[in-house]
Design a protein around this motif. Structure first.
Motif, PDB file in Angstrom:
ATOM      1  N   MET A 192       0.818  -1.202   0.030  1.00  0.00           N
ATOM      2  CA  MET A 192      -0.061   0.177   0.094  1.00  0.00           C
ATOM      3  C   MET A 192       0.956   1.167   0.062  1.00  0.00           C
ATOM      4  O   MET A 192       1.924   1.059  -0.194  1.00  0.00           O
ATOM      5  CB  MET A 192      -0.779  -0.044   1.296  1.00  0.00           C
ATOM      6  N   GLY A 193       0.114   2.294   0.145  1.00  0.00           N
ATOM      7  CA  GLY A 193       0.864   3.584   0.086  1.00  0.00           C
ATOM      8  C   GLY A 193       1.464   3.859  -1.023  1.00  0.00           C
ATOM      9  O   GLY A 193       2.390   4.619  -1.703  1.00  0.00           O
ATOM     10  N   GLU A 194       0.658   3.202  -2.314  1.00  0.00           N
ATOM     11  CA  GLU A 194       0.869   3.582  -3.594  1.00  0.00           C
ATOM     12  C   GLU A 194       0.322   4.446  -4.408  1.00  0.00           C
ATOM     13  O   GLU A 194       0.390   4.653  -5.848  1.00  0.00           O
ATOM     14  CB  GLU A 194       0.764   2.071  -4.368  1.00  0.00           C
ATOM     15  N   SER A 195      -0.614   5.246  -3.987  1.00  0.00           N
ATOM     16  CA  SER A 195      -1.100   6.513  -4.513  1.00  0.00           C
ATOM     17  C   SER A 195       0.023   7.595  -4.736  1.00  0.00           C
ATOM     18  O   SER A 195       1.152   7.502  -4.257  1.00  0.00           O
ATOM     19  CB  SER A 195      -2.131   7.205  -3.791  1.00  0.00           C
ATOM     20  N   PHE A 196      -0.228   8.633  -5.633  1.00  0.00           N
ATOM     21  CA  PHE A 196       1.043   9.487  -6.074  1.00  0.00           C
ATOM     22  C   PHE A 196       0.166  11.053  -6.217  1.00  0.00           C
ATOM     23  O   PHE A 196      -0.745  11.150  -7.191  1.00  0.00           O
ATOM     24  CB  PHE A 196       1.691   8.949  -7.143  1.00  0.00           C
TER      25      PHE A 196
ATOM     26  N   TRP B 152      -3.465  11.355  -7.628  1.00  0.00           N
ATOM     27  CA  TRP B 152      -3.832  10.031  -8.233  1.00  0.00           C
ATOM     28  C   TRP B 152      -4.060   8.822  -6.954  1.00  0.00           C
ATOM     29  O   TRP B 152      -2.987   8.747  -6.303  1.00  0.00           O
ATOM     30  CB  TRP B 152      -2.811   9.688  -9.002  1.00  0.00           C
ATOM     31  N   VAL B 153      -5.117   8.249  -6.998  1.00  0.00           N
ATOM     32  CA  VAL B 153      -5.218   7.218  -5.882  1.00  0.00           C
ATOM     33  C   VAL B 153      -5.339   5.825  -6.295  1.00  0.00           C
ATOM     34  O   VAL B 153      -5.717   5.513  -7.537  1.00  0.00           O
ATOM     35  CB  VAL B 153      -6.700   7.384  -5.233  1.00  0.00           C
ATOM     36  N   MET B 154      -4.582   5.044  -5.809  1.00  0.00           N
ATOM     37  CA  MET B 154      -4.268   3.826  -6.135  1.00  0.00           C
ATOM     38  C   MET B 154      -4.612   2.722  -4.826  1.00  0.00           C
ATOM     39  O   MET B 154      -4.076   2.924  -3.879  1.00  0.00           O
ATOM     40  CB  MET B 154      -2.624   3.485  -6.327  1.00  0.00           C
ATOM     41  N   GLY B 155      -5.602   1.889  -5.013  1.00  0.00           N
ATOM     42  CA  GLY B 155      -6.070   0.701  -3.951  1.00  0.00           C
ATOM     43  C   GLY B 155      -6.782   1.519  -2.987  1.00  0.00           C
ATOM     44  O   GLY B 155      -7.098   2.782  -2.675  1.00  0.00           O
ATOM     45  N   ASN B 156      -7.360   0.501  -1.949  1.00  0.00           N
ATOM     46  CA  ASN B 156      -8.334   0.813  -0.864  1.00  0.00           C
ATOM     47  C   ASN B 156      -7.611   0.605   0.243  1.00  0.00           C
ATOM     48  O   ASN B 156      -7.760  -0.349   1.076  1.00  0.00           O
ATOM     49  CB  ASN B 156      -9.372  -0.058  -1.219  1.00  0.00           C
TER      50      ASN B 156
ATOM     51  N   VAL C 217       2.007  10.576   1.108  1.00  0.00           N
ATOM     52  CA  VAL C 217       1.391   9.353   0.925  1.00  0.00           C
ATOM     53  C   VAL C 217       1.985   8.508   1.776  1.00  0.00           C
ATOM     54  O   VAL C 217       1.483   7.828   2.708  1.00  0.00           O
ATOM     55  CB  VAL C 217       1.162   8.729  -0.510  1.00  0.00           C
ATOM     56  N   MET C 218       3.385   8.336   2.024  1.00  0.00           N
ATOM     57  CA  MET C 218       4.151   7.544   2.968  1.00  0.00           C
ATOM     58  C   MET C 218       3.821   7.718   4.269  1.00  0.00           C
ATOM     59  O   MET C 218       3.366   6.866   5.061  1.00  0.00           O
ATOM     60  CB  MET C 218       5.560   7.681   2.675  1.00  0.00           C
ATOM     61  N   ALA C 219       3.691   9.195   4.515  1.00  0.00           N
ATOM     62  CA  ALA C 219       3.422   9.636   6.063  1.00  0.00           C
ATOM     63  C   ALA C 219       1.904   9.346   6.273  1.00  0.00           C
ATOM     64  O   ALA C 219       1.876   8.821   7.474  1.00  0.00           O
ATOM     65  CB  ALA C 219       3.691  11.061   6.005  1.00  0.00           C
TER      66      ALA C 219
ATOM     67  N   LEU D  23      -1.996   6.040   9.580  1.00  0.00           N
ATOM     68  CA  LEU D  23      -3.083   5.242   9.572  1.00  0.00           C
ATOM     69  C   LEU D  23      -2.698   3.743   9.978  1.00  0.00           C
ATOM     70  O   LEU D  23      -3.753   3.372  10.942  1.00  0.00           O
ATOM     71  CB  LEU D  23      -3.903   5.239   8.293  1.00  0.00           C
ATOM     72  N   ALA D  24      -1.777   3.080   9.468  1.00  0.00           N
ATOM     73  CA  ALA D  24      -1.358   1.951   9.798  1.00  0.00           C
ATOM     74  C   ALA D  24      -1.134   1.794  11.703  1.00  0.00           C
ATOM     75  O   ALA D  24      -1.278   1.005  12.159  1.00  0.00           O
ATOM     76  CB  ALA D  24       0.026   1.320   9.247  1.00  0.00           C
ATOM     77  N   ARG D  25      -0.174   2.928  12.027  1.00  0.00           N
ATOM     78  CA  ARG D  25      -0.051   2.917  13.321  1.00  0.00           C
ATOM     79  C   ARG D  25      -1.279   3.334  14.231  1.00  0.00           C
ATOM     80  O   ARG D  25      -1.398   2.424  15.060  1.00  0.00           O
ATOM     81  CB  ARG D  25       0.784   4.258  13.422  1.00  0.00           C
ATOM     82  N   ASP D  26      -1.950   3.878  13.802  1.00  0.00           N
ATOM     83  CA  ASP D  26      -3.502   4.125  14.422  1.00  0.00           C
ATOM     84  C   ASP D  26      -4.382   2.992  14.576  1.00  0.00           C
ATOM     85  O   ASP D  26      -5.077   2.624  15.611  1.00  0.00           O
ATOM     86  CB  ASP D  26      -4.050   5.186  13.969  1.00  0.00           C
ATOM     87  N   LYS D  27      -4.180   2.028  13.527  1.00  0.00           N
ATOM     88  CA  LYS D  27      -4.902   0.697  13.610  1.00  0.00           C
ATOM     89  C   LYS D  27      -4.169  -0.391  14.056  1.00  0.00           C
ATOM     90  O   LYS D  27      -4.569  -1.399  14.161  1.00  0.00           O
ATOM     91  CB  LYS D  27      -5.383   0.573  12.177  1.00  0.00           C
ATOM     92  N   GLY D  28      -2.814  -0.360  14.501  1.00  0.00           N
ATOM     93  CA  GLY D  28      -2.189  -1.192  15.121  1.00  0.00           C
ATOM     94  C   GLY D  28      -1.612  -2.446  14.248  1.00  0.00           C
ATOM     95  O   GLY D  28      -1.187  -3.572  14.358  1.00  0.00           O
TER      96      GLY D  28
END
Length: 256
Positions: free
Chosen positions: A11-15, A18-22, A46-48, A53-58
């Protein structure tokens, strides 16, 4: 003994706009996230945001380095001198580790992307160059490898922490490498097939190839891609199927 497995996704592949993935939907299903470093996809913002979001969801945060190939999404094979390849990996892993630290989290694993991953699954020397480079930046990280390939041989030789990975939505050749995406049936799009297929492999402790061959291997994590039309449905099917089969889904831990 209760079986357990990690679920990971790229993930984190948007730019930019431009949005990539859910990514948001997948982060409710997975336990480890492989976040692009800006070379094959992604950018600093996008990386940040994805790491936060990953951090907040554990969800465990991982670095997902690939070739410098935005137009080809890192899927084009590129041959580089060892020193350049090593620096390419170091640069991306260092960016991931620094961003994770700045967000009050940590980088837990490294997983190579696309053509770089496919090439290192076939080439032991190249795999060692990439993994030694990553470990020079984050020595205690878990290296996520394509189970049963030259990648696994490399981490075993290096003696580092590693995890064996299989793919929920990809077909396998008899040498444990992935069927090329250009071939029919290489990518599995049906959630009703993907879930039970993963249960069968985890219980068997083996990759089951297109020909029916069973390749015994350590299955520590299952990759769920986020860039196909049925990606989220496949992810949910895999997690539900595993849990209904009594297989525990939990965040990645490495083996030596």
């Amino acid at each position: 003994m209760t079986l357990s497995v990690d679920l990971n996704a790229d993930m984190g592949e948007s730019f930019g706009p431009w949005v990539m993935g859910n990514d948001g939907g997948l982060l409710d299903v997975i336990t480890s996230a492989n976040i692009a470093c800006g070379f094959h996809a992604g950018d600093p913002d996008v990386m940040a945001s994805t790491m936060a979001l990953a951090r907040d969801k554990g969800v465990g945060i991982g670095s997902h380095p690939g070739f410098r190939d935005l137009q080809g999404f890192g899927r084009r094979r590129i041959t580089l001198p060892d020193a350049s390849l090593a620096n390419l990996v170091r640069y991306q892993v260092a960016a991931s580790a620094g961003m994770a630290r700045a967000l009050g989290s940590e980088l837990r694993h490294v997983k190579l992307h696309g053509a770089m991953a496919n090439m290192t699954s076939e080439n032991l020397h190249m795999a060692r160059v990439c993994y030694e480079a990553a470990l020079s930046v984050v020595p205690d990280t878990i290296i996520m490898v394509l189970a049963g390939t030259a990648q696994e041989q490399a981490v075993r030789e290096l003696g580092c922490s590693w995890a064996g990975e299989i793919f929920a939505d990809r077909a396998y050749n008899d040498d444990a490498t992935l069927v090329d995406r250009s071939q029919p049936g290489a990518v599995i799009h049906d959630p009703a097939i993907a879930g039970p297929r993963m249960v069968e492999m985890v219980k068997a402790g083996a990759i089951i190839t297109e020909s029916g061959k069973r390749i015994a291997t350590h299955i520590d994590t299952i990759c769920l891609h986020g860039d196909t039309p049925t990606a989220l449905e496949i992810a949910k099917s895999v997690r539900t199927s595993l849990q209904e089969a009594g297989i525990r889904v939990e965040r990645l831990s490495g083996r030596h």
